[in-house]
Design a protein around this motif. Structure first.
Motif, short mmCIF file in Angstrom:
data_model
loop_
_atom_site.label_atom_id
_atom_site.label_comp_id
_atom_site.label_asym_id
_atom_site.label_seq_id
_atom_site.Cartn_x
_atom_site.Cartn_y
_atom_site.Cartn_z
N PHE A 76 0.83 -1.21 0.00
CA PHE A 76 0.00 0.00 0.00
C PHE A 76 0.86 1.26 0.00
CE2 PHE A 76 -3.38 2.73 2.13
CZ PHE A 76 -4.24 2.70 1.04
N THR A 77 1.95 1.22 0.78
CA THR A 77 2.80 2.39 0.92
C THR A 77 3.70 2.61 -0.29
OG1 THR A 77 2.83 2.06 3.33
CG2 THR A 77 4.54 3.48 2.40
N LEU A 78 4.20 1.53 -0.87
CA LEU A 78 5.20 1.66 -1.94
C LEU A 78 4.62 1.49 -3.34
CD1 LEU A 78 8.18 -0.30 -0.33
CD2 LEU A 78 7.65 2.16 -0.22
N ILE A 79 3.42 0.93 -3.45
CA ILE A 79 2.86 0.71 -4.78
C ILE A 79 1.51 1.42 -4.97
CG2 ILE A 79 2.02 -1.04 -6.42
CD1 ILE A 79 3.99 -3.01 -5.14
N ALA A 80 0.52 1.06 -4.16
CA ALA A 80 -0.84 1.56 -4.39
C ALA A 80 -0.95 3.07 -4.23
CB ALA A 80 -1.82 0.84 -3.46
N CYS A 81 -0.44 3.60 -3.13
CA CYS A 81 -0.58 5.04 -2.90
C CYS A 81 0.28 5.88 -3.86
CB CYS A 81 -0.26 5.37 -1.45
SG CYS A 81 -1.60 4.88 -0.31
N PRO A 82 1.54 5.51 -4.09
CA PRO A 82 2.30 6.26 -5.11
C PRO A 82 1.63 6.25 -6.48
CG PRO A 82 3.79 4.98 -3.76
CD PRO A 82 2.40 4.54 -3.38
#
Length: 305
Positions: free
Chosen positions: A258-264
């Protein structure tokens, strides 16, 4: 018919709520149904505005905006019915809706929460909800069943177990609710009904859908389809849901994704579209989870334009 309590949360939409009251009054008497209106963020008492449209109304004014979960919890605490029917104020119900849902609950003691077929109010031949697929906890994603299908009666006689209920229209027995507990007010908006379903499942109850009746939903009356409010709480609560309802290992892997893929990815999409404000609220929703404990009872929210 046993007494049913309909709980609806109003937030500066008196005319919309009145239309719901009118739809209930067409088919149900005050001896069958009590309606609790929780008036969220109300500066003045609006009871006299609503009273003419249904005789058995309990009006609760909340000067503070408690959100969807908090508003419904306030109503639940004062409900007298054997059955609790949470209805968005931007819905309308047809004749036979309540007794059909009660009959489904009575036919199967395993049912904890039950949602009906949801159709778009402006396009009543179009399905919004006929259930949810199970949650993929690694990415916190699931899907509507039937959304945007043309309604040709394909769900009319179907009742089945599903992944989650829909917060716009969901019924339960008061006795089961007392066992499962209230909605978690930490969410404020979005994901609270999914979390509530998890609570019912933890006490051994199941989540079901029935197409034997329907509710007409005026989608997006309350919150716009693309707003800082919606982006913030959807981002924030997607991660909160995983933190609350899965173990540490799943939470660890989800957090990386979530932090490194989805949100970016979401931030980049908004920036390319010239929507820097939405990108900002995506990051704020993510950051909230790294600064608040999931067990804190003092978790709050703050969102400014």
């Amino acid at each position: 018919m046993s007494l049913t309590t309909i709980i609806t949360v109003n937030f500066h939409e008196a005319e919309v709520t009145i239309e719901l009251l009118k739809s209930v009054a067409k088919s149900y008497s005050p001896s069958q149904v009590e309606i609790i209106i929780v008036d969220n963020g109300a500066d003045k008492n609006m009871e006299l505005i609503f009273q003419p449209y249904f005789e058995n109304i309990k009006y609760i004014q909340s000067k503070e905006n408690l959100g969807f979960a908090g508003g419904n919890n306030l109503g639940i605490k004062q409900a007298k019915g054997d059955y609790i029917f949470l209805l968005n104020n931007d819905t309308e119900i047809p004749a036979g809706c309540i007794e059909t849902m009660i009959a489904e609950l009575e036919a199967n003691d395993k049912i904890g929460l039950l949602s009906p077929l949801l159709l778009y109010y402006d396009q009543k031949d179009l399905v919004q909800y006929a259930g949810f697929t199970p949650m993929n906890y690694l990415v916190a994603r699931n899907s509507y069943i039937g959304q945007f299908e043309k309604n040709i009666g394909q769900y009319d006689n179907q009742t089945y177990q599903t992944g989650y209920c829909h917060g716009a229209a969901v019924m339960c027995r008061k006795a089961a609710l007392n066992n499962a507990g209230l909605m978690d007010e930490t969410y404020f908006l979005y994901y609270e009904e999914l979390d509530w379903c998890e609570k019912f499942m933890r006490i051994g109850k199941q989540i079901w859908f029935t197409g034997k009746t329907q509710v007409y939903h005026k989608e997006s009356v309350s919150v716009g389809k693309a707003s800082g409010l919606k982006i913030y709480f959807n981002t924030r609560n997607r991660m909160l849901f995983i933190r609350k309802n899965t173990g540490w290992l799943n939470t660890f892997f989800f957090s990386i994704y979530f932090t490194l893929i989805a949100c970016p990815k979401a931030v980049l999409k908004y920036l390319l579209a010239g929507q820097a404000n939405l990108a900002k609220w995506t990051l704020k929703g993510l950051w909230w989870n790294y600064t608040h404990s999931k067990n804190s009872k003092e978790l709050g929210y703050e969102i400014k334009s």
